[in-house]
Design an enzyme around this catalytic site. Structure first.
Site, mmCIF file in Angstrom:
data_model
loop_
_atom_site.group_PDB
_atom_site.id
_atom_site.type_symbol
_atom_site.label_atom_id
_atom_site.label_comp_id
_atom_site.label_asym_id
_atom_site.label_seq_id
_atom_site.Cartn_x
_atom_site.Cartn_y
_atom_site.Cartn_z
ATOM 1 N N ARG A 48 0.854 -1.202 0.000
ATOM 2 C CA ARG A 48 0.000 0.000 0.000
ATOM 3 C C ARG A 48 0.883 1.242 0.000
ATOM 4 N NH1 ARG A 48 -1.536 1.670 4.695
ATOM 5 N NH2 ARG A 48 -2.378 -0.305 5.449
ATOM 6 N N TYR A 101 -15.904 17.480 -15.016
ATOM 7 C CA TYR A 101 -16.359 16.091 -15.161
ATOM 8 C C TYR A 101 -17.473 15.816 -14.138
ATOM 9 C CZ TYR A 101 -16.358 11.063 -14.404
ATOM 10 O OH TYR A 101 -16.758 9.776 -14.217
HETATM 11 N N1 PLP Z 1 -11.430 13.620 -14.723
HETATM 12 C C1 PLP Z 1 -11.957 13.567 -15.954
HETATM 13 C C2 PLP Z 1 -11.778 14.739 -16.870
HETATM 14 C C3 PLP Z 1 -12.673 12.446 -16.366
HETATM 15 O O1 PLP Z 1 -13.202 12.412 -17.614
HETATM 16 C C4 PLP Z 1 -12.835 11.359 -15.463
HETATM 17 C C5 PLP Z 1 -13.594 10.147 -15.845
HETATM 18 O O2 PLP Z 1 -14.245 10.100 -16.867
HETATM 19 C C6 PLP Z 1 -12.284 11.459 -14.191
HETATM 20 C C7 PLP Z 1 -11.577 12.599 -13.853
HETATM 21 C C8 PLP Z 1 -12.444 10.345 -13.180
HETATM 22 O O3 PLP Z 1 -11.604 9.286 -13.491
HETATM 23 P P1 PLP Z 1 -11.891 7.726 -13.137
HETATM 24 O O4 PLP Z 1 -13.065 7.310 -13.935
HETATM 25 O O5 PLP Z 1 -10.615 7.055 -13.526
HETATM 26 O O6 PLP Z 1 -12.152 7.646 -11.658
#
Ligand code: PLP
Length: 386
Positions: A48, A101
């Site tokens: 970890r 996102y």
């Molecule tokens: N940031 C962006 C711009 C994303 O498009 C995504 C997922 O689509 C994430 C963060 C989150 O990533 P994860 O799906 O690997 O947790």
């Protein structure tokens, strides 16, 4: 030696195995490591906290982004959560893009409602709104450019400058472009965050994230917290991610060329109401993209003219674009933003961010561009004759 990114991506971590001379670094699956004697730990004691397979990929990530250190995490979301845990305490403020996102939006919204920290979502291309938000002295400013799903572009250097003036750290979510096309740390950011699930891995077969820090002390602090919370990436995922990163430059270039061809085709389609692609001269972020990116990337989105039935016909006629969330893999994907990636966002918030119910987001893969265009062509015909 100061090699270019494609070389760094291919070469980093090669030939480190002294026992058998393996060119490819082995996967170290062991969760624990023996001590050489009483109170004599080795470099690693528990996976970890540290794992040789993860060490290699973290080193490559730091080199590619030009940072002092990187932490690989179990997902992009755990990387973003780790950032907030490390830098924000109750009462502290995070300034995030209003069209970030959907998962990030949900995380900030739900945790701020529980008092973990405060958040202001702001349109970072609206200078007045941005300055008003920054006047409230945030601790952390998150920048996501190009944004998801509308590919809005904001000026990283400018926003980082403003963030630093109020004493905030600036972090850029660089998932959509990867370090091949954008280097936020060179533009003034303190931190870069990635969903490695996307371009960095590029094969849609793992979930992982990363934070890369410019400052070695911050990088060490992040590593300490990643172990403390238990969000570090697994050995097998580290191996797969490294394998994906080896071909990052080649993939991104092919994907970008295909996206340019598709955008040109979509521009001529009467059923396309709006096309969002930063390479287009009429895209509001085109000039900034030219300044801060070394390419326009392989993501685009468009609004299809018509109702839900039109949308259904269009999507079901596609054979080469899989209806699926995610992006950045070698295969082309298409997603309906309102019911998929941004379903967790309230309808009003979506409307405010400019995400309509007819918006489709495309992640262009490395298939032959003519095949992809022919597939889209058939789907437009199917939608028109429904
Ligand atoms: N940031 C962006 C711009 C994303 O498009 C995504 C997922 O689509 C994430 C963060 C989150 O990533 P994860 O799906 O690997 O947790």
């Amino acid at each position: 030696m100061g090699c270019k990114q494609a070389t760094v991506a291919v070469q980093s971590g090669s030939n480190i195995d002294e026992q058998y001379g393996c060119v490819v670094p082995p996967i170290y699956l062991s969760s624990t490591y023996n001590f050489t004697g009483f109170n004599e730990p080795r470099a690693h004691d528990y996976s970890r906290r540290g794992n040789p397979s993860r060490d290699v990929v973290q080193q490559v990530l730091a080199e590619l982004e030009g940072g002092a250190g990187a932490v690989m995490t179990s997902s992009g979301m755990s990387a973003i959560h780790l950032l907030c845990t490390v830098f924000l305490q109750p009462g502290d403020l995070l300034v995030a893009p209003h069209d970030c996102y959907g998962g990030s939006y949900r995380l900030f919204d739900s945790l701020s409602k529980r008092g973990a920290y405060n958040v202001i979502f702001v349109d970072q291309s609206d200078n007045q709104a941005l300055k008003q938000a920054l006047a409230q002295k945030p601790k952390l400013v998150l920048i996501e450019t190009p944004s998801n799903p509308l590919l809005r572009i904001v000026d990283i250097q400018y926003i980082c400058g403003l963030a630093h003036e109020v004493g905030a750290l600036a972090v850029v979510d660089n998932t959509f472009l990867s370090p091949v096309l954008q280097k936020p740390l060179d533009l003034g950011a303190d931190l870069v965050v990635h969903s490695c699930t996307k371009y960095l891995n590029g094969h849609s077969d793992l979930i992982a994230g990363a934070i890369i820090a410019k400052d070695p002390v911050i990088a060490e602090n992040l590593a300490w917290w990643a172990n403390n919370i238990g969000v570090t990436g697994a050995a097998f995922d580290s191996y797969l991610l490294l394998r994906g990163i080896r071909t990052l430059s080649a993939r991104v270039m092919l994907q970008q060329n295909n996206a340019a061809a598709i955008a040109e085709y979509l521009q001529q389609q009467p059923q396309v109401k709006k096309l969002y692609y930063p390479a287009l001269k009429n895209h509001p972020g085109h000039e900034i993209a030219l300044k801060q990116q070394t390419g326009f990337g392989a993501m685009l989105s468009f609004e299809l003219d018509g109702d839900e039935q039109t949308l259904r016909h269009f999507l079901s006629a596609l054979k080469l674009f899989t209806l699926a969330e995610s992006l950045g893999g070698v295969e082309s994907l298409i997603s309906h933003t309102a019911t998929m990636t941004h379903a967790g966002m309230a309808a009003e918030a979506r409307a405010q961010a400019g995400i309509t119910d007819s918006l489709l987001r495309v992640s262009v893969g490395i298939e032959d561009s003519q095949d992809l265009i022919a597939d889209l062509d058939k789907a437009f015909q199917a939608a028109a004759t429904r």
